[in-house]
Design an enzyme around this catalytic site. Sequence first.
Site, PDB file in Angstrom:
ATOM      1  N   LYS A 186       0.813  -1.203   0.000  1.00  0.00           N
ATOM      2  CA  LYS A 186       0.000   0.000   0.000  1.00  0.00           C
ATOM      3  C   LYS A 186       0.864   1.279   0.000  1.00  0.00           C
ATOM      4  CE  LYS A 186      -4.161  -1.793   0.052  1.00  0.00           C
ATOM      5  NZ  LYS A 186      -4.126  -3.259  -0.063  1.00  0.00           N
TER       6      LYS A 186
HETATM    7  C1  LIG Z   1      -5.460  -4.001   0.636  1.00  0.00           C
HETATM    8  C2  LIG Z   1      -6.918  -3.784   0.673  1.00  0.00           C
HETATM    9  C3  LIG Z   1      -7.715  -4.186   1.753  1.00  0.00           C
HETATM   10  C4  LIG Z   1      -7.245  -5.051   2.874  1.00  0.00           C
HETATM   11  O1  LIG Z   1      -6.055  -4.757   3.423  1.00  0.00           O
HETATM   12  P1  LIG Z   1      -5.120  -5.847   4.151  1.00  0.00           P
HETATM   13  O2  LIG Z   1      -4.305  -4.962   5.020  1.00  0.00           O
HETATM   14  O3  LIG Z   1      -4.304  -6.501   3.085  1.00  0.00           O
HETATM   15  O4  LIG Z   1      -5.972  -6.773   4.905  1.00  0.00           O
HETATM   16  C5  LIG Z   1      -9.056  -3.847   1.742  1.00  0.00           C
HETATM   17  N1  LIG Z   1      -9.597  -3.171   0.725  1.00  0.00           N
HETATM   18  C6  LIG Z   1      -8.871  -2.778  -0.339  1.00  0.00           C
HETATM   19  C7  LIG Z   1      -9.526  -1.997  -1.426  1.00  0.00           C
HETATM   20  C8  LIG Z   1      -7.520  -3.086  -0.416  1.00  0.00           C
HETATM   21  O5  LIG Z   1      -6.818  -2.733  -1.494  1.00  0.00           O
END
Ligand SMILES: *Cc1c(COP(=O)(O)O)cnc(C)c1O
Length: 397
Positions: A186
């Site tokens: 992210k």
């Molecule tokens: C990455 C992501 C999540 C979940 O995040 P994690 O930390 O990997 O559990 C939820 N929604 C979206 C749109 C994402 O890209």
Amino acid sequence: MPGFEIFGAEERKQVNDVLETGVLMRYGFDGMRNNHWKAKEFESLFAKRMDAEYCQLVSSGTAALTVALASAGIGAGDEVIMPTFTFVASFESILALGAVPILVDIDETLTLDPNAVEAAITEKTKCVMPVHMCGSMADLRALKAICDKHNLLLLEDACQALGGTYQGKPLGSYGDLGCFSFDYVKTITCGEGGAIITNNKEYAKNADHYQDHGHDHVGNDRGAESHPFLGYNFRISELNAAVGLAQLDKLDGILNTQKDNYKILREALASIEGVTFRKVPEGGEENYSFLSFFLPNEGLTKKAHKALSDAGVDAYFYWYTNNWHYINGWEHLRNQKSLGNLSSEVKNQMQDLNNTDFSKSHAVMSRTISSLIKIGWTEKEVQKRAEAMKQAIISVL
Ligand SMILES: *Cc1c(COP(=O)(O)O)cnc(C)c1O
């Protein structure tokens, strides 16, 4: 979404603060921790940066969605409206609470189509969950009007759009609750982590308790705390929070670099007749983590996809058939494949997803290609990529 590209001395210093005391837990051990409260510090800085009263850190973005829903009282049989294009965490978090995911079409924003949302509302609907995919947002004003009219919760999944804004407000802060992920890919990362923001004191308190087994966090003796309601363990560790603190400091720099690189790619593709771009709602500013564009039809998009691959272009996505971010890839959800029994509410109320008409979504997604925007590219590398993408796409049109 490249926080991992810039892991450096600042992250190591923050982690070392924690390693030196050995207090890896975010609560308690006051005497031993040498005044390091990384999770608390992150929460306070993040709330401020996101223009929100409260922030609750948790162990992942998926946990953030689950805790956010739970904190607002969503439970068995409650229906949550979500888009066909998203990450699997959307329906995972809803199902984890025994609530029912109701999938509806997206439009050219690549997020919830407000008309489809309104058409899906029943007396069991409790929440609308827009997902700001690939750095840009849903039409939040339209969705908020629908939520206000039907007395529904608006929960923004801003996991992929950290730093984007709508009407001058940070994405995630417009709805009743906003969720973020700090997983490894992210915009900023904690390794693993997530956050919930809200201005609602009750939800904030519920989230605080729920993510830590229902602990009320009153007093100094954890074992003697009371537990007003059932919870779970979605806590983040101090080590992960420490990484996040260093990354948060770098957020504005990341966003600026993304914007510069995005502009170069966009300019190159904008000169091609037949290429158009995802719709950004009026008053919105992307976080520029992706550049998403449309070709005239599915056939040409598939050809462009192949041409890009043949030209050696990396880090781009054809979600429609090549990825599990779209309903086409969710065979397990469509066929309700779970290890154990799903609750009767879920079984009774879920759509027959194999036979629901999502042709409006298909018409958009089959024409969509997204390029990731990396921050480690030099200007020369971005120029070279822009030219390679342009030539590959022109070759099929
Ligand atoms: C990455 C992501 C999540 C979940 O995040 P994690 O930390 O990997 O559990 C939820 N929604 C979206 C749109 C994402 O890209």
